[in-house]
Design a protein around this motif. Structure first.
Motif, PDB file in Angstrom:
ATOM      1  N   ASN A 120     -21.566-112.102   7.337  1.00  0.00           N
ATOM      2  CA  ASN A 120     -21.419-110.688   6.981  1.00  0.00           C
ATOM      3  C   ASN A 120     -20.403-109.990   7.880  1.00  0.00           C
ATOM      4  OD1 ASN A 120     -23.161-110.814   4.824  1.00  0.00           O
ATOM      5  ND2 ASN A 120     -24.948-110.171   6.021  1.00  0.00           N
ATOM      6  N   LEU A 138     -16.815-110.628   6.719  1.00  0.00           N
ATOM      7  CA  LEU A 138     -16.435-109.809   5.568  1.00  0.00           C
ATOM      8  C   LEU A 138     -16.178-108.362   5.965  1.00  0.00           C
ATOM      9  CD1 LEU A 138     -18.996-111.257   3.009  1.00  0.00           C
ATOM     10  CD2 LEU A 138     -16.521-111.652   3.053  1.00  0.00           C
ATOM     11  N   ILE A 139     -17.056-107.826   6.779  1.00  0.00           N
ATOM     12  CA  ILE A 139     -16.904-106.435   7.202  1.00  0.00           C
ATOM     13  C   ILE A 139     -15.650-106.261   8.059  1.00  0.00           C
ATOM     14  CG2 ILE A 139     -17.938-104.671   8.708  1.00  0.00           C
ATOM     15  CD1 ILE A 139     -20.656-105.594   7.543  1.00  0.00           C
ATOM     16  N   TRP A 140     -15.406-107.182   8.984  1.00  0.00           N
ATOM     17  CA  TRP A 140     -14.228-107.080   9.845  1.00  0.00           C
ATOM     18  C   TRP A 140     -12.946-107.197   9.006  1.00  0.00           C
ATOM     19  CZ3 TRP A 140     -12.077-104.701  13.340  1.00  0.00           C
ATOM     20  CH2 TRP A 140     -11.023-105.183  14.126  1.00  0.00           C
ATOM     21  N   SER A 141     -12.958-108.043   8.007  1.00  0.00           N
ATOM     22  CA  SER A 141     -11.811-108.158   7.107  1.00  0.00           C
ATOM     23  C   SER A 141     -11.532-106.820   6.417  1.00  0.00           C
ATOM     24  CB  SER A 141     -12.080-109.248   6.069  1.00  0.00           C
ATOM     25  OG  SER A 141     -11.045-109.282   5.117  1.00  0.00           O
ATOM     26  N   ASN A 142     -12.578-106.174   5.944  1.00  0.00           N
ATOM     27  CA  ASN A 142     -12.422-104.870   5.297  1.00  0.00           C
ATOM     28  C   ASN A 142     -11.955-103.810   6.287  1.00  0.00           C
ATOM     29  OD1 ASN A 142     -13.215-105.862   2.804  1.00  0.00           O
ATOM     30  ND2 ASN A 142     -15.365-105.385   3.148  1.00  0.00           N
ATOM     31  N   TYR A 143     -12.516-103.806   7.484  1.00  0.00           N
ATOM     32  CA  TYR A 143     -12.084-102.855   8.505  1.00  0.00           C
ATOM     33  C   TYR A 143     -10.598-103.045   8.837  1.00  0.00           C
ATOM     34  CZ  TYR A 143     -16.821-101.249   9.936  1.00  0.00           C
ATOM     35  OH  TYR A 143     -18.067-100.692  10.010  1.00  0.00           O
ATOM     36  N   ARG A 144     -10.200-104.319   9.034  1.00  0.00           N
ATOM     37  CA  ARG A 144      -8.790-104.588   9.353  1.00  0.00           C
ATOM     38  C   ARG A 144      -7.875-104.129   8.226  1.00  0.00           C
ATOM     39  NH1 ARG A 144     -10.461-109.685  10.576  1.00  0.00           N
ATOM     40  NH2 ARG A 144      -9.093-110.494   8.963  1.00  0.00           N
ATOM     41  N   ALA A 145      -8.276-104.387   6.984  1.00  0.00           N
ATOM     42  CA  ALA A 145      -7.469-103.966   5.836  1.00  0.00           C
ATOM     43  C   ALA A 145      -7.319-102.442   5.788  1.00  0.00           C
ATOM     44  CB  ALA A 145      -8.097-104.482   4.540  1.00  0.00           C
ATOM     45  N   ALA A 146      -8.307-101.745   6.329  1.00  0.00           N
ATOM     46  CA  ALA A 146      -8.255-100.278   6.366  1.00  0.00           C
ATOM     47  C   ALA A 146      -7.525 -99.757   7.600  1.00  0.00           C
ATOM     48  CB  ALA A 146      -9.674 -99.713   6.316  1.00  0.00           C
TER      49      ALA A 146
END
Length: 171
Positions: A61, A64-72
């Motif tokens: 989890n 996935l969350i870190w990937s989304n944070y980085r993308a933002a």
């Protein structure tokens, strides 16, 4: 640059509270922080027999969350959660795509027990069980220390603890 800080330690030591304060300080420093709590990322029942603390689920989890944070656009990750073994550390490092800095927060057993009893989350036998677990885990984390540094939370303000944590992570 170390992008991920993990605040580890036994229940009641202040991982989440200190994590939020470090997050606030990182905002002030314009470091584009993000925050994750491993307890919440592994809040599922029942756990598998071969992973009673949900370390794999938490790491999956977190990835996935870190990937989304980085993308933002976020560049620093603050994580609150217990890291007991080198294998758990490796799972987290895989999740964030590089080394993590682990700061173990520490307090006396008496202080941990007092904090647990007064925070009001647990009730009945759960309180006594968690107090025992905090003491056992504190001893284990000290004996098998995999942290990069230790900061005491005993008799200190959250601001003082967060400042010391941050000074070692973001020189």
């Amino acid at each position: 640059m170390q992008t991920a800080l993990v605040l580890s330690g036994p229940p009641g030591v202040g991982k989440t509270t200190v994590g939020w304060r470090v997050f606030d300080r990182c905002i002030d420093l314009e470091l584009a922080p993000a925050f994750a709590d491993l307890d919440l990322l592994g809040a599922a029942w029942p756990p598998p027999a071969d992973d009673p603390h949900q370390a794999r689920l938490k790491a999956t989890n977190l990835a996935l969350i870190w990937s989304n944070y980085r993308a933002a656009g976020h560049r620093r990750l603050i994580v609150a959660g217990v890291v007991e073994t080198p294998a758990e550390r490796e799972l987290l490092e895989t999740s964030v795509g590089g080394p993590v800095v682990i700061c173990r927060l520490d307090a006396s057993d008496a202080e941990l027990a007092d904090r647990i009893r007064h925070r009001g989350r647990e009730t009945g036998d759960g309180v006594d069980h968690l107090v025992r677990r905090a003491s056992e885990l504190s001893a284990q984390l000290t004996a098998d220390d995999i942290s990069d540094y230790v900061v005491s939370t005993a008799d200190r303000t959250i601001d003082a603890v967060a400042d010391q944590v941050l000074k070692r992570w973001v020189p």
